[in-house]
Scaffold this active site. Structure first.
Site, PDB file in Angstrom:
ATOM      1  N   ASP A  61     -41.959 -68.986 -67.293  1.00 53.32           N
ATOM      2  CA  ASP A  61     -43.112 -69.303 -67.862  1.00 53.32           C
ATOM      3  C   ASP A  61     -44.388 -68.587 -67.496  1.00 53.32           C
ATOM      4  OD1 ASP A  61     -41.526 -70.539 -69.999  1.00 53.32           O
ATOM      5  OD2 ASP A  61     -42.486 -72.591 -69.217  1.00 53.32           O
ATOM      6  N   ILE A 117     -33.897 -65.965 -66.389  1.00 51.36           N
ATOM      7  CA  ILE A 117     -33.777 -67.365 -67.349  1.00 51.36           C
ATOM      8  C   ILE A 117     -33.498 -66.985 -68.837  1.00 51.36           C
ATOM      9  CG2 ILE A 117     -34.620 -69.381 -67.790  1.00 51.36           C
ATOM     10  CD1 ILE A 117     -34.330 -68.950 -65.007  1.00 51.36           C
ATOM     11  N   CYS A 154     -39.648 -70.847 -79.555  1.00 50.26           N
ATOM     12  CA  CYS A 154     -39.953 -69.545 -79.215  1.00 50.26           C
ATOM     13  C   CYS A 154     -38.602 -68.424 -79.351  1.00 50.26           C
ATOM     14  CB  CYS A 154     -40.500 -69.210 -77.711  1.00 50.26           C
ATOM     15  SG  CYS A 154     -42.236 -69.904 -77.543  1.00 50.26           S
ATOM     16  N   ARG A 200     -49.761 -73.913 -79.660  1.00 53.39           N
ATOM     17  CA  ARG A 200     -48.758 -74.589 -78.857  1.00 53.39           C
ATOM     18  C   ARG A 200     -48.801 -75.205 -77.718  1.00 53.39           C
ATOM     19  NH1 ARG A 200     -43.190 -71.997 -79.690  1.00 53.39           N
ATOM     20  NH2 ARG A 200     -42.755 -74.020 -78.628  1.00 53.39           N
ATOM     21  N   ASN A 232     -44.768 -79.323 -71.201  1.00 58.26           N
ATOM     22  CA  ASN A 232     -43.505 -79.767 -71.027  1.00 58.26           C
ATOM     23  C   ASN A 232     -43.062 -80.911 -70.631  1.00 58.26           C
ATOM     24  OD1 ASN A 232     -42.803 -77.315 -72.123  1.00 58.26           O
ATOM     25  ND2 ASN A 232     -42.264 -76.251 -70.325  1.00 58.26           N
ATOM     26  N   PRO A 269     -28.782 -71.887 -76.396  1.00 58.27           N
ATOM     27  CA  PRO A 269     -27.838 -72.564 -76.999  1.00 58.27           C
ATOM     28  C   PRO A 269     -28.005 -74.049 -76.439  1.00 58.27           C
ATOM     29  CG  PRO A 269     -26.670 -71.271 -75.228  1.00 58.27           C
ATOM     30  CD  PRO A 269     -28.279 -70.749 -75.412  1.00 58.27           C
ATOM     31  N   MET A 270     -27.261 -74.969 -76.954  1.00 63.51           N
ATOM     32  CA  MET A 270     -27.193 -76.364 -76.408  1.00 63.51           C
ATOM     33  C   MET A 270     -25.951 -76.806 -75.795  1.00 63.51           C
ATOM     34  SD  MET A 270     -29.608 -78.556 -79.032  1.00 63.51           S
ATOM     35  CE  MET A 270     -29.156 -79.954 -77.888  1.00 63.51           C
ATOM     36  N   ASP A 271     -25.127 -75.702 -75.515  1.00 65.22           N
ATOM     37  CA  ASP A 271     -23.803 -76.063 -75.066  1.00 65.22           C
ATOM     38  C   ASP A 271     -23.879 -77.114 -73.698  1.00 65.22           C
ATOM     39  OD1 ASP A 271     -24.900 -73.988 -73.786  1.00 65.22           O
ATOM     40  OD2 ASP A 271     -22.933 -73.753 -72.588  1.00 65.22           O
ATOM     41  N   LEU A 272     -24.888 -76.939 -72.860  1.00 66.54           N
ATOM     42  CA  LEU A 272     -24.980 -77.867 -71.773  1.00 66.54           C
ATOM     43  C   LEU A 272     -25.272 -79.300 -72.142  1.00 66.54           C
ATOM     44  CD1 LEU A 272     -26.607 -75.266 -69.292  1.00 66.54           C
ATOM     45  CD2 LEU A 272     -24.157 -75.650 -69.337  1.00 66.54           C
ATOM     46  N   ARG A 310     -38.138 -76.232 -80.163  1.00 65.37           N
ATOM     47  CA  ARG A 310     -36.879 -76.291 -79.588  1.00 65.37           C
ATOM     48  C   ARG A 310     -36.589 -77.696 -78.639  1.00 65.37           C
ATOM     49  NH1 ARG A 310     -31.963 -74.338 -77.149  1.00 65.37           N
ATOM     50  NH2 ARG A 310     -31.502 -74.887 -75.217  1.00 65.37           N
TER      51      ARG A 310
HETATM   52  C1  UD1 Z   1     -37.682 -75.487 -70.465  1.00 62.79           C
HETATM   53  C2  UD1 Z   1     -39.112 -75.317 -70.800  1.00 62.79           C
HETATM   54  C3  UD1 Z   1     -39.396 -73.850 -71.015  1.00 62.79           C
HETATM   55  C4  UD1 Z   1     -39.012 -73.113 -69.996  1.00 62.79           C
HETATM   56  C5  UD1 Z   1     -37.690 -73.253 -69.586  1.00 62.79           C
HETATM   57  C6  UD1 Z   1     -37.318 -72.645 -68.257  1.00 62.79           C
HETATM   58  C7  UD1 Z   1     -39.735 -77.298 -72.056  1.00 62.79           C
HETATM   59  C8  UD1 Z   1     -39.999 -78.035 -73.494  1.00 62.79           C
HETATM   60  N1  UD1 Z   1     -39.394 -76.011 -72.361  1.00 62.79           N
HETATM   61  O1  UD1 Z   1     -36.986 -74.968 -71.984  1.00 62.79           O
HETATM   62  O2  UD1 Z   1     -40.876 -73.450 -71.371  1.00 62.79           O
HETATM   63  O3  UD1 Z   1     -39.155 -71.645 -70.107  1.00 62.79           O
HETATM   64  O4  UD1 Z   1     -37.246 -74.954 -69.547  1.00 62.79           O
HETATM   65  O5  UD1 Z   1     -37.862 -73.132 -67.297  1.00 62.79           O
HETATM   66  O6  UD1 Z   1     -39.522 -77.913 -71.130  1.00 62.79           O
HETATM   67  N2  UD1 Z   1     -29.200 -72.755 -71.643  1.00 62.79           N
HETATM   68  C9  UD1 Z   1     -27.691 -72.658 -72.112  1.00 62.79           C
HETATM   69  N3  UD1 Z   1     -27.297 -73.652 -72.731  1.00 62.79           N
HETATM   70  C10 UD1 Z   1     -27.919 -74.926 -72.934  1.00 62.79           C
HETATM   71  C11 UD1 Z   1     -29.305 -75.015 -72.342  1.00 62.79           C
HETATM   72  C12 UD1 Z   1     -29.751 -73.910 -71.891  1.00 62.79           C
HETATM   73  O7  UD1 Z   1     -27.240 -71.740 -71.973  1.00 62.79           O
HETATM   74  O8  UD1 Z   1     -27.158 -75.964 -73.206  1.00 62.79           O
HETATM   75  C13 UD1 Z   1     -29.713 -71.569 -71.108  1.00 62.79           C
HETATM   76  C14 UD1 Z   1     -30.957 -71.041 -72.234  1.00 62.79           C
HETATM   77  O9  UD1 Z   1     -30.545 -70.368 -72.995  1.00 62.79           O
HETATM   78  C15 UD1 Z   1     -31.852 -70.316 -71.067  1.00 62.79           C
HETATM   79  C16 UD1 Z   1     -31.688 -71.126 -69.879  1.00 62.79           C
HETATM   80  O10 UD1 Z   1     -30.424 -71.891 -69.928  1.00 62.79           O
HETATM   81  O11 UD1 Z   1     -31.154 -68.968 -71.117  1.00 62.79           O
HETATM   82  C17 UD1 Z   1     -32.766 -72.066 -69.435  1.00 62.79           C
HETATM   83  O12 UD1 Z   1     -32.755 -72.813 -70.462  1.00 62.79           O
HETATM   84  P1  UD1 Z   1     -33.380 -74.532 -70.131  1.00 62.79           P
HETATM   85  O13 UD1 Z   1     -33.897 -74.518 -68.792  1.00 62.79           O
HETATM   86  O14 UD1 Z   1     -32.570 -75.347 -70.822  1.00 62.79           O
HETATM   87  O15 UD1 Z   1     -34.587 -74.469 -70.880  1.00 62.79           O
HETATM   88  P2  UD1 Z   1     -35.286 -75.313 -71.955  1.00 62.79           P
HETATM   89  O16 UD1 Z   1     -35.190 -76.627 -71.374  1.00 62.79           O
HETATM   90  O17 UD1 Z   1     -34.877 -74.860 -73.346  1.00 62.79           O
END
Ligand code: UD1
Length: 422
Positions: free
Chosen positions: A308, A330, A118, A400, A23, A124-127, A94
């Protein structure tokens, strides 16, 4: 498709080397897009996700070469001639979304497909979008692609995340390094991978303070330069292999292991009856009695218990003494390993975000299906504790995130082999 055959065969002994963090590396590689000068990453893990990121960066015009058996990544973004991150690559992973912030900052435009990865929730990517818009980007969703532009460049801002998202923090932090003025990310993620990325960006000339805390301040600079950076140890791979001697018995030393990376996890292990000691080369792990005690676990952003490691912890709890409750906070759909563990004789009741696990004396080997990266390794761990043979199917998920998984487990005496599929 390949599968993995595991036989439960008692105590493990020896050492397991822990690789650089997948990561962290997946965030460090896109940082190359921020500079025309080369970026060299050492201690890179040899994984299919790293190959996917390589493919993505190459599709944008970056040069990426692997040296020393793949452990050194030499990256150069001198000629970025494409600003479209194609669905065919992005859908595989992702973390591909991490090219958005750097491309926008360097080129003033980026078109990035919404990612896949996964199947553990909506993710989502709103943040990410909210943060980059606060920096002055205009972002639209068209045909499954985010079209982002910042024709007049990005401008520093105060951004408060309503959840400490790892990816959003990384994307915003990278974009802000080349923005005009000061950016403050409030409620930033505090994961060690964020700190590692900040350290690398600082070597490239970025001005960043507070990485590892909830408030990160980034003072924008005109340009970043080249750097060499070692990828931090993979705390999830570390935690996973720490469980091997806890589940199967014996004593294993994890080379490169660091307590500060796995604090909350080690606290739970201690409560369950496991000794973790620091050695010169890493961490040594040994179960205190014949059987661990059931403990309750709630996943949280760092420094809490990592999501994780939840599947692997569930595999341990399946044979613990007593009943444990695992709460997943999470991701909303991250108990897909439970039905597979149940096929091995585990007693698990999933209700929404809670899984109640009642420990049984012994699991029984069975054919099972890997459903995501961490779920697949939890099934191998369960197989180590099971009577008879366990066959884990769909192991491409494992490739992966775990390099040389068979070699690492068999190196400490586990009976495990990869069976080539058709
Ligand atoms: C990263 C890790 C992943 C780990 C996760 C949480 C990498 C490549 N992957 O994933 O292995 O499980 O952190 O520790 O580093 N969310 C929103 N909006 C957003 C972004 C996220 O609602 O714009 C939500 C997601 O749906 C999820 C939660 O926030 O429920 C955590 O996501 P995030 O911390 O962003 O995880 P990743 O960066 O995708």
């Amino acid at each position: 498709m390949d599968s993995i055959l595991v036989k439960g065969n008692g105590p493990l002994k020896g050492q397991i080397p822990i690789a650089g963090a997948k990561n962290a590396c997946l965030a460090l590689m896109p940082a190359t897009l921020l500079s025309e000068e080369p970026l060299t990453l050492t201690n890179a893990p040899r994984l299919s996700d790293i190959k996917t990121m390589t493919e993505l960066l190459q599709s944008l015009g970056a040069e990426v070469s692997s040296l020393q058996d793949g452990q050194v990544q030499a990256l150069s973004s001198h000629n970025i001639d494409n600003h479209v991150a194609d669905y065919e690559i992005v859908r595989k992973m992702r973390a591909s979304n991490l090219v958005l912030g750097p491309m926008l900052a360097r080129l003033g435009q980026a078109v990035v497909s919404l990612p896949g990865g996964c199947a553990i929730g909506a993710r989502p990517m709103d943040l990410h979008i909210h943060g980059l818009e606060a920096l002055g980007a205009e972002i639209e969703l068209k045909d499954g692609y985010l079209h982002a532009k910042a024709p007049r460049g990005l401008k520093g801002a105060v951004i408060e995340l309503n959840f400490a998202s790892v990816g959003a923090t990384e994307n915003i932090m990278m974009a802000a390094t080349l923005a005009k003025g000061t950016t403050v990310i409030k409620n930033a993620a505090r994961e060690p991978e964020i700190v590692d990325l900040a350290e690398c960006l600082k070597k490239m000339g970025a001005h960043i303070e507070g990485a590892g805390t909830s408030d990160i301040t980034i003072e924008g600079v005109d340009r970043l330069h080249g750097a060499t950076h070692p990828v931090v140890t993979d705390r999830i791979e570390l935690g996973t292999y720490m469980l091997a001697p806890v589940i199967a018995g014996g004593e294993v030393e994890l080379l490169g292991g660091r307590l500060d990376l796995v604090g909350a996890f080690v606290e739970k292990l201690d409560e369950a009856g496991v000794d973790v000691t620091e050695t010169k080369a890493g961490l040594k792990v040994k179960r205190r009695g014949d059987r661990v005690k059931a403990v309750n676990v709630t996943t949280e952003p760092f420094p809490g218990f990592p999501t994780d490691l939840q599947a692997q912890m569930m595999a341990l709890m399946c044979t613990a003494d007593g009943t444990s409750v695992l709460e997943e906070k999470i991701f909303e759909n991250r108990f897909m390993h439970a039905p597979e563990l149940i096929r091995m004789g585990a007693k698990i009741d999933v209700q929404g975000g809670h899984a109640t696990v009642t420990g049984v004396d012994r699991l029984k080997g069975a054919p099972v299906m890997a459903t995501d990266l961490r779920a697949s390794v939890s099934l191998i761990l369960a197989g180590l504790a099971a009577e008879g043979e366990t066959i884990v199917n769909r192991v491409y998920h494992l490739d992966r995130g775990y390099e040389q998984v068979v070699r690492k487990f068999s190196g400490v005496g586990a009976q495990i082999e990869r069976i080539k599929g058709s």
